[in-house]
Design an enzyme around this catalytic site. Structure first.
Site, mmCIF file in Angstrom:
data_model
loop_
_atom_site.group_PDB
_atom_site.id
_atom_site.type_symbol
_atom_site.label_atom_id
_atom_site.label_comp_id
_atom_site.label_asym_id
_atom_site.label_seq_id
_atom_site.Cartn_x
_atom_site.Cartn_y
_atom_site.Cartn_z
ATOM 1 N N GLY A 49 35.716 30.883 49.479
ATOM 2 C CA GLY A 49 36.858 30.592 48.614
ATOM 3 C C GLY A 49 38.065 30.193 49.436
ATOM 4 N N GLY A 69 41.246 28.224 47.962
ATOM 5 C CA GLY A 69 42.177 28.824 47.008
ATOM 6 C C GLY A 69 43.526 29.146 47.610
ATOM 7 C CB ILE A 117 32.163 25.989 44.840
ATOM 8 C CG1 ILE A 117 30.829 25.781 44.146
ATOM 9 C CG2 ILE A 117 33.349 25.524 44.010
ATOM 10 C CD1 ILE A 117 30.595 26.690 42.975
ATOM 11 C CE1 TYR A 130 41.226 38.443 39.711
ATOM 12 C CE2 TYR A 130 43.294 39.504 39.110
ATOM 13 C CZ TYR A 130 42.464 38.937 40.066
ATOM 14 O OH TYR A 130 42.874 38.870 41.376
ATOM 15 C CB ILE A 161 50.377 35.927 46.216
ATOM 16 C CG1 ILE A 161 49.469 37.156 46.265
ATOM 17 C CG2 ILE A 161 50.615 35.345 47.612
ATOM 18 C CD1 ILE A 161 49.885 38.239 47.205
#
Length: 317
Positions: free
Chosen positions: A9, A12, A36, A143, A173
């Site tokens: 990942g 991201g 991916i 989530y 963040i």
């Protein structure tokens, strides 16, 4: 022998900045980025990159064996707001990817795992002020459910199979390097972009919605600190509370107005307001500060200064 690191990942928001930082510490040849797709060109073109499907055990294992990986940072996930639109996809991605990595560690293909949790593990019944490390957790989002369940599995794999897994409950963040990724706290990134581009912003949360936040540099610092900490200092194997600052949309707007006096903010709360209402206002992270000496660097005005300065360059303002 150098540590060989795989970031799953890496395209991201956190994964991309973590990749660059780890490469400066361990060397480009020792940090393999994966995702991916090839969408994040800066990551794809900046060093070793592999296509890896986090939901496919074999895909990860092939990459681990190819590069002799000993440490995995699993940063692939579907975030809160997006997860509410696609609940089963969020469950499948967030849980299967974690099991794949934990099982690779259990089978001794890798030695160490970092997996991010989130303040989304908390829910409407959690104390909202200085939320303690050990408290009621009844998350109301998919989530949050995946993160709470994931924490239990991390601790289980440590206790049962001695898997060296480490985790942080990230707050919201804030970063200027990557665009928002579908999280409820993303207003705190969008607001700076809109301030530079249009000098105004319509916020999807109420003016007084206080949430725990953190500048990206601090999040990356915490992630690397916990992974570099000696084994015996990591006392919590579910996930550590992590905090820096808390603020409201109104206070971030006031911070921006100090630099852009004509900036205007309006409020039009949507479905994300309900998610935000279920989360803490601020976090007690005394265990992280005590066990592995966590300390944040950036306050709100310092974040605003950095965001507006960097985004002004990006938008040629």
């Amino acid at each position: 022998m150098s540590s060989k690191i795989l970031i799953i990942g890496a395209g991201g928001q956190i994964g991309s900045e973590l990749t660059f930082k780890l490469r400066t510490i361990y060397g480009e040849e020792n940090v393999i980025a994966s995702d991916i797709s090839y969408n994040n060109e800066s990551i794809v073109n900046s060093g070793l990159f592999e296509i890896v499907d986090a939901q496919d055990y074999a895909s990860i294992k092939i990459c681990v064996e190819k590069y002799n990986i000993d440490t995995i940072y699993l940063m692939a996930a579907m975030l809160s707001a997006t997860g509410e639109k696609y609940p089963m996809k969020a469950w499948d991605l967030n849980m299967s990817s974690l099991f794949n990595v934990l099982n690779l560690a259990r089978a001794k293909f890798i030695k160490k795992v970092f997996w991010p949790s989130s303040i989304a593990v908390f829910g409407p019944t959690t104390p909202v002020n200085y939320t303690p490390q050990y408290t009621v957790m009844e998350p109301s989002t998919v989530y949050g459910i995946t993160k709470q369940v994931g924490e239990r599995w991390c601790e289980y794999y440590f206790n049962k199979y001695n898997v060296d897994v480490r985790s942080l409950r990230y707050p919201g963040i804030i970063s200027w390097k990557t665009l928002p990724g579908g999280g409820t706290t993303d207003y705190a990134v969008e607001i700076y972009h809109e301030a530079i581009k249009n000098n105004q912003y319509e916020c999807f949360l109420k003016a007084d919605t206080e949430l725990p936040m953190m500048f990206m540099d601090d999040a990356i610092k915490a992630t690397i600190n916990i992974m570099q900490a000696p084994d015996d200092t990591i006392k919590i194997r579910s996930s550590y509370n992590l905090a820096a600052i808390s603020f409201t949309p109104e206070s971030i707007a006031n911070s921006i107005k100090q630099r852009l006096p004509d900036f205007k903010i309006t409020y039009n709360p949507d479905y994300r307001q309900e998610i935000a209402n279920s989360w803490p206002k601020n976090i007690n992270d005394s265990y992280a500060r005590q066990d592995w000496k966590w300390k944040h660097d950036f306050n709100l005005d310092e974040i605003t200064e950095e965001m507006l300065t960097q985004l002004s360059k990006n938008y040629n303002q």
